[in-house]
Design a protein around this motif. Structure first.
Motif, short mmCIF file in Angstrom:
data_model
loop_
_atom_site.label_atom_id
_atom_site.label_comp_id
_atom_site.label_asym_id
_atom_site.label_seq_id
_atom_site.Cartn_x
_atom_site.Cartn_y
_atom_site.Cartn_z
N PHE A 78 0.92 -1.09 0.03
CA PHE A 78 -0.22 -0.04 0.05
C PHE A 78 0.87 1.26 -0.16
O PHE A 78 1.79 1.21 0.75
CB PHE A 78 -0.81 0.15 1.29
CG PHE A 78 -1.90 -0.94 1.24
CD1 PHE A 78 -1.69 -1.81 2.24
CD2 PHE A 78 -2.61 -1.35 0.30
CE1 PHE A 78 -2.49 -3.26 2.53
CE2 PHE A 78 -3.66 -2.38 0.35
CZ PHE A 78 -3.56 -3.29 1.37
N ARG A 79 0.53 1.94 -0.92
CA ARG A 79 1.36 3.32 -0.84
C ARG A 79 0.68 4.82 -0.88
O ARG A 79 -0.49 4.59 -1.73
CB ARG A 79 2.21 3.38 -2.26
CG ARG A 79 3.18 4.37 -2.33
CD ARG A 79 4.30 4.37 -3.53
NE ARG A 79 5.00 5.23 -3.68
CZ ARG A 79 4.93 6.37 -4.31
NH1 ARG A 79 4.09 6.39 -5.36
NH2 ARG A 79 5.92 7.14 -4.48
N GLY A 80 0.70 5.57 -0.22
CA GLY A 80 0.04 6.79 -0.04
C GLY A 80 0.85 8.06 -0.24
O GLY A 80 1.95 8.18 0.04
N ILE A 81 0.25 9.02 -1.16
CA ILE A 81 0.97 10.16 -1.52
C ILE A 81 0.35 11.42 -0.91
O ILE A 81 -0.97 11.34 -1.18
CB ILE A 81 0.96 10.37 -3.19
CG1 ILE A 81 1.76 8.91 -3.70
CG2 ILE A 81 1.71 11.56 -3.58
CD1 ILE A 81 1.51 8.97 -5.27
N GLY A 82 1.03 12.19 -0.20
CA GLY A 82 0.35 13.25 0.49
C GLY A 82 0.42 14.62 -0.29
O GLY A 82 0.70 14.44 -1.56
N LYS A 83 -0.17 15.60 0.15
CA LYS A 83 -0.18 16.92 -0.33
C LYS A 83 1.08 17.62 -0.18
O LYS A 83 1.90 17.44 0.62
CB LYS A 83 -1.24 17.61 -0.06
CG LYS A 83 -2.70 16.98 -0.48
CD LYS A 83 -3.77 17.73 0.33
CE LYS A 83 -5.02 17.45 -0.48
NZ LYS A 83 -5.21 17.50 -1.84
N GLU A 84 1.41 18.85 -0.79
CA GLU A 84 2.44 19.89 -0.54
C GLU A 84 2.63 20.27 0.80
O GLU A 84 1.23 20.77 1.35
CB GLU A 84 2.33 20.79 -1.49
CG GLU A 84 2.90 20.51 -3.00
CD GLU A 84 2.88 21.50 -4.06
OE1 GLU A 84 2.76 21.46 -5.13
OE2 GLU A 84 3.57 22.86 -3.42
N ARG A 85 3.41 20.24 1.54
CA ARG A 85 3.48 21.13 2.82
C ARG A 85 4.69 21.74 3.11
O ARG A 85 6.03 21.23 2.37
CB ARG A 85 3.33 19.89 3.84
CG ARG A 85 2.10 19.11 4.08
CD ARG A 85 1.15 20.47 4.44
NE ARG A 85 -0.61 19.61 4.42
CZ ARG A 85 -1.26 19.65 3.49
NH1 ARG A 85 -0.93 20.37 2.50
NH2 ARG A 85 -2.51 19.13 3.77
N SER A 86 4.96 22.49 3.71
CA SER A 86 6.23 23.65 4.11
C SER A 86 7.13 22.82 4.79
O SER A 86 8.41 23.41 4.86
CB SER A 86 5.85 24.80 4.51
OG SER A 86 5.32 24.81 5.83
N LYS A 87 6.76 21.65 5.69
CA LYS A 87 7.86 21.13 6.48
C LYS A 87 7.63 19.60 6.18
O LYS A 87 6.64 19.19 6.05
CB LYS A 87 7.45 21.32 8.02
CG LYS A 87 7.59 22.80 8.39
CD LYS A 87 7.32 22.86 9.97
CE LYS A 87 7.42 24.40 10.33
NZ LYS A 87 7.04 24.47 11.74
N ILE A 88 8.91 19.01 6.20
CA ILE A 88 8.82 17.50 5.92
C ILE A 88 7.96 16.78 6.65
O ILE A 88 7.26 15.87 6.28
CB ILE A 88 10.52 17.01 5.95
CG1 ILE A 88 11.31 17.66 4.93
CG2 ILE A 88 10.39 15.70 5.89
CD1 ILE A 88 12.72 17.17 4.65
#
Length: 387
Positions: free
Chosen positions: A356-366
């Motif tokens: 299972f692989r999930g891709i998140g949204k852009e964020r300013s901190k890792i």
């Protein structure tokens, strides 16, 4: 002040000699008359050391205030005239470790202690430092008894490294000679002492010498093979055995999973043989897994902009509950200028028959990008038939 000159060159030196005028005159490779009018003989060792000091200063892009420190750092214990790098090597071992620790701690606040330790270990290992000595050819400038230091093993290692097509992180085909790492450590200590024990002044000089540093992205691309193999077998509930035998000058390691032979590796050392065997076994097992049609399910595009609070912890708890593999995070994209970075992270979970692989949204901190990826996969799994 009386003039001094080279006897054979007949070159009159009319200016006042510098503090190290003897060394400067020795660079001509001739007899000199010192400021007291006494003829002093030259020596090949002194000529070579003058050349070595200048060459290493050029490599470091740093001029020593006390050049005797660098002379000591470039003198092996096989030379018995009083200078030796052993004390500096002792100090340099600790100094490099502290400097690397300080660097990763300050520049990577999101990393946990385990990740920090992996980065430090990769950059202070004998393997890494020996390759630094080869990269800059520092071994050429060490004053030594040739029979003691420039052994066939050093030459073989230099040849092996020069033929490598990519950076080796965990161990090459042959053992890295410790003397090469000692050279780098002693030079680092010499710079540290010459900088009056100021780590901040020393670090930029030594950092340039150590570049490229082995950072987390490299370790993620080349993770420790033995650890990966043990974790893979543990997830599958399989028994792993690595057996060793000696054949001539080589150590041969063989990998068995549930008593079945999988792969082998060889090297001059038991440790590297085990590494190569683990790498070969992982490749073989990965191929077998692919052939078994293991499915990968990728989740992305969750509509909610708000991330779940403590999503990483919740994903971890879910994996423990389901007895799945530990979730692994990585940064897939780094966007924007240096002053306004944006990150996109993904998380992957392996089960016995699925990924299972999930891709998140852009964020300013890792850490926020990782939490976003965790939110995606947690919501997707909760709303699917997989859990």
């Amino acid at each position: 002040m009386a003039p001094y000159y080279s006897k054979k060159r007949k070159t009159i030196m009319t200016s006042s000699p510098p503090a190290d005028s003897k060394s400067t005159a020795y660079a001509y490779g001739l007899e000199i008359i010192n400021v007291y009018g006494v003829i002093e003989p030259t020596s090949d060792l002194q000529i070579n050391m003058q050349h070595s000091v200048a060459a290493v200063e050029s490599i470091l892009n740093y001029r020593f205030k006390n050049k005797s420190l660098l002379e000591a750092a470039l003198t092996h214990s096989s030379i018995t005239d009083g200078l030796c790098y052993e004390r500096l090597e002792f100090l340099g071992d600790a100094v490099i470790g502290l400097a690397i620790s300080n660097f990763v701690y300050v520049n990577y606040p999101h990393l946990d202690p385990g990740q920090l330790s992996k980065i430090r270990a990769a950059n202070i290992s004998t393997e890494k430092l020996a390759r630094v000595a080869v990269q800059h050819q520092l071994y050429k400038y060490v004053r030594h008894n040739k029979a003691t230091v420039l052994s066939d093993k050093v030459r073989e290692f230099v040849n092996a490294v020069e033929k490598e097509e990519y950076t080796v992180v965990h161990g090459g085909q042959m053992r890295a000679p410790k003397v090469l790492a000692d050279i780098v450590e002693s030079i680092a200590a010499a710079v540290y002492v010459d900088c009056r024990y100021d780590l901040q002044l020393m670090w930029p000089i030594i950092k340039d010498l150590l570049e490229p540093l082995v950072m987390l992205d490299v370790l993620e691309k080349q993770p420790q093979p033995i650890t990966m193999l043990f974790e893979a077998c543990q997830r599958e509930g399989k028994r792993l055995d690595i057996k060793h035998r000696r054949k001539g000058e080589k150590d041969i390691a063989s990998v068995y999973v549930d008593g079945v032979f999988i792969a082998y590796g060889s090297s001059e050392t038991k440790e590297n043989a085990k590494l190569h065997a683990a790498e070969a076994a992982l490749s073989k097992l990965k191929l077998l897994k692919t052939e078994d049609a293991m499915l990968t399910h990728t989740f992305s595009g969750v509509n909610e902009d708000a991330d779940i609070e403590a999503a990483k912890r919740k994903v971890h708890e879910l994996c423990n509950k389901k007895k799945w593999g530990k979730p692994t995070y990585r940064i897939d994209q780094e966007l924007g200028p240096a002053h306004d970075k944006r990150y996109v992270s993904s998380v992957q979970i392996e089960t016995s028959d699925k990924i299972f692989r999930g891709i998140g949204k852009e964020r300013s901190k890792i850490k926020d990008a990782e939490n976003s990826a965790a939110s995606v996969i947690f919501c997707s799994l909760q709303n699917s038939d997989y859990v």
